[in-house]
Design an enzyme around this catalytic site. Structure first.
Site, PDB file in Angstrom:
ATOM      1  N   ARG A  24      38.701  26.593  15.239  1.00 31.63           N
ATOM      2  CA  ARG A  24      38.792  27.955  16.073  1.00 31.63           C
ATOM      3  C   ARG A  24      37.962  28.723  15.956  1.00 31.63           C
ATOM      4  O   ARG A  24      37.309  29.071  14.969  1.00 31.63           O
ATOM      5  CB  ARG A  24      40.310  28.709  15.358  1.00 31.63           C
ATOM      6  CG  ARG A  24      41.646  27.945  15.593  1.00 31.63           C
ATOM      7  CD  ARG A  24      42.416  28.964  15.204  1.00 31.63           C
ATOM      8  NE  ARG A  24      42.498  29.785  14.271  1.00 31.63           N
ATOM      9  CZ  ARG A  24      43.263  30.758  13.986  1.00 31.63           C
ATOM     10  NH1 ARG A  24      44.330  30.781  14.783  1.00 31.63           N
ATOM     11  NH2 ARG A  24      43.400  31.631  12.911  1.00 31.63           N
TER      12      ARG A  24
ATOM     13  N   THR B 172      37.856  34.644  19.327  1.00 32.81           N
ATOM     14  CA  THR B 172      38.590  34.211  20.380  1.00 32.81           C
ATOM     15  C   THR B 172      39.917  33.675  19.990  1.00 32.81           C
ATOM     16  O   THR B 172      40.802  33.515  20.484  1.00 32.81           O
ATOM     17  CB  THR B 172      37.984  33.640  21.587  1.00 32.81           C
ATOM     18  OG1 THR B 172      37.809  32.376  21.170  1.00 32.81           O
ATOM     19  CG2 THR B 172      36.786  34.138  22.123  1.00 32.81           C
TER      20      THR B 172
ATOM     21  N   ASP C 192      44.316  29.985   4.979  1.00 36.37           N
ATOM     22  CA  ASP C 192      43.684  29.143   5.560  1.00 36.37           C
ATOM     23  C   ASP C 192      44.054  27.369   4.937  1.00 36.37           C
ATOM     24  O   ASP C 192      43.350  27.219   3.487  1.00 36.37           O
ATOM     25  CB  ASP C 192      42.044  29.210   5.536  1.00 36.37           C
ATOM     26  CG  ASP C 192      41.238  28.420   6.470  1.00 36.37           C
ATOM     27  OD1 ASP C 192      41.547  27.153   6.350  1.00 36.37           O
ATOM     28  OD2 ASP C 192      40.752  28.836   7.297  1.00 36.37           O
TER      29      ASP C 192
ATOM     30  N   ASP D 291      40.837  25.364   3.879  1.00 37.92           N
ATOM     31  CA  ASP D 291      40.093  25.923   2.651  1.00 37.92           C
ATOM     32  C   ASP D 291      40.897  25.469   1.519  1.00 37.92           C
ATOM     33  O   ASP D 291      40.231  25.293   0.571  1.00 37.92           O
ATOM     34  CB  ASP D 291      39.900  27.426   2.820  1.00 37.92           C
ATOM     35  CG  ASP D 291      38.754  27.825   3.562  1.00 37.92           C
ATOM     36  OD1 ASP D 291      37.839  26.792   4.015  1.00 37.92           O
ATOM     37  OD2 ASP D 291      38.679  28.795   4.193  1.00 37.92           O
TER      38      ASP D 291
HETATM   39  C1  PRP Z   1      43.445  25.663  11.316  1.00 42.60           C
HETATM   40  C2  PRP Z   1      44.715  24.642  11.335  1.00 42.60           C
HETATM   41  C3  PRP Z   1      44.828  24.382  12.860  1.00 42.60           C
HETATM   42  C4  PRP Z   1      44.400  25.543  13.522  1.00 42.60           C
HETATM   43  C5  PRP Z   1      45.705  26.349  14.145  1.00 42.60           C
HETATM   44  O1  PRP Z   1      41.968  24.912  11.680  1.00 42.60           O
HETATM   45  O2  PRP Z   1      44.184  23.543  10.535  1.00 42.60           O
HETATM   46  O3  PRP Z   1      44.062  23.215  13.223  1.00 42.60           O
HETATM   47  O4  PRP Z   1      43.625  26.435  12.778  1.00 42.60           O
HETATM   48  O5  PRP Z   1      45.341  27.396  14.712  1.00 42.60           O
HETATM   49  P1  PRP Z   1      45.663  27.570  16.202  1.00 42.60           P
HETATM   50  O6  PRP Z   1      47.246  27.023  16.339  1.00 42.60           O
HETATM   51  O7  PRP Z   1      45.584  28.927  16.497  1.00 42.60           O
HETATM   52  O8  PRP Z   1      44.810  26.851  16.882  1.00 42.60           O
HETATM   53  P2  PRP Z   1      40.748  25.573  11.672  1.00 42.60           P
HETATM   54  O9  PRP Z   1      40.221  25.846  13.156  1.00 42.60           O
HETATM   55  O10 PRP Z   1      40.765  26.778  10.703  1.00 42.60           O
HETATM   56  O11 PRP Z   1      39.695  24.371  11.107  1.00 42.60           O
HETATM   57  P3  PRP Z   1      39.571  23.636   9.676  1.00 42.60           P
HETATM   58  O12 PRP Z   1      40.877  22.909   9.574  1.00 42.60           O
HETATM   59  O13 PRP Z   1      38.509  22.894   9.826  1.00 42.60           O
HETATM   60  O14 PRP Z   1      39.589  24.591   8.687  1.00 42.60           O
HETATM   61  N1  URA Z   2      44.901  28.188  10.606  1.00 39.95           N
HETATM   62  C1  URA Z   2      45.268  28.284   8.887  1.00 39.95           C
HETATM   63  O1  URA Z   2      44.841  27.580   8.257  1.00 39.95           O
HETATM   64  N2  URA Z   2      46.063  29.040   8.826  1.00 39.95           N
HETATM   65  C2  URA Z   2      46.721  30.062   9.682  1.00 39.95           C
HETATM   66  O2  URA Z   2      47.344  31.105   9.344  1.00 39.95           O
HETATM   67  C3  URA Z   2      46.259  30.096  11.062  1.00 39.95           C
HETATM   68  C4  URA Z   2      45.544  29.095  11.431  1.00 39.95           C
END
Ligand code: PRP
Ligand code: URA
Length: 218
Positions: A113, A117, A209, A212
């Site tokens: 993400r 944005t 997160d 993380d």
């Molecule tokens: C997180 C989560 C989803 C996304 C959800 O991933 O694991 O994939 O955000 O958010 P959305 O519904 O608003 O798209 P992130 O983009 O943080 O990547 P990561 O898993 O690599 O930390």
């Molecule tokens: N991605 C996450 O990991 N947590 C949230 O709350 C939203 C997006």
């Protein structure tokens, strides 16, 4: 009852109500839950949710010789399940689903993400073939704005995927709405429906997160 629908009985959105799922999600949320326990909980919840989501797997009778007699008895038909975690956090749910279906093939979709944005950006996609013949379980613990899940499922459909189920552990109402409107044919399984998104598009109360916390990167 282990599930409820939110838009009506035919809406394809299944909110889990099983007490064990709710208990484990509450443990996940706790800021004091460390990486090791967090990973185990994600895996356990994936098992419980996968069990529900795979309720409609087709069966076929095959012959088995028991110590008593020969009988025809049901087995899951074919070996046509694909698991597709959305990187990174979806990876944490994979072992839970392979506990249930060890022969499942595994694809990967990379999405991150944008911090400003909050829109998703694809960086990787590799799916098992023939994708069009498989029941596909897309995994991501978090459904926030719904952008990552919606775009991932669009990618899978562009490559021929047809029968798709999406499993998330925590969802915001905004994410369910976006995903359901974009892909009404996709069954959405939600461990818990949370209140809302905050100004950073994080789920409230949520768990922070997920990536993380699974990988210990913060
Ligand atoms: C997180 C989560 C989803 C996304 C959800 O991933 O694991 O994939 O955000 O958010 P959305 O519904 O608003 O798209 P992130 O983009 O943080 O990547 P990561 O898993 O690599 O930390
Ligand atoms: N991605 C996450 O990991 N947590 C949230 O709350 C939203 C997006």
């Amino acid at each position: 009852m282990a599930m409820q629908n939110i838009y009506g009985p035919e809406d394809n959105v299944f909110i889990q109500t099983h007490p064990l799922i709710q208990h484990k999600i509450s443990m996940l949320r706790d800021i004091n839950t460390g990486t090791n326990e967090f990973r185990k909980l994600i895996e356990e919840i994936a098992v419980l949710m996968g069990f529900e989501a795979l309720r409609d797997l087709p069966l076929e009778d095959r012959e088995v010789v028991t110590p008593i007699e020969t009988c025809m008895t049901p087995f899951v038909a074919g070996k046509k399940l694909a698991i597709v975690p959305i990187l990174r956090a979806g990876l944490g749910m994979v072992s839970g689903i392979t506990t249930l279906v060890p022969t499942a093939k595994i694809g990967h979709i990379g999405m991150y993400r944008d911090e400003v944005t909050h829109e998703p950006h694809e960086y990787y996609c590799k799916l098992p073939k023939p994708i069009e013949l498989r029941t596909i379980l897309v995994l991501d613990p978090m459904l926030a704005t719904g952008g990552s899940a919606t775009d991932s499922i669009t990618l899978i459909k562009e490559r021929g995927g047809k029968k798709i189920k999406f499993l998330c552990i925590i969802a915001a109402p905004e994410g369910i709405k976006r995903l359901h409107e974009a892909h009404p044919d996709v069954q959405i399984y939600v461990g818990h429906l949370d209140r809302e998104l905050n100004e950073n598009a994080y789920i409230c109360p949520g768990l922070g997160d997920a990536g993380d916390r699974i990988f210990g990167t913060k």
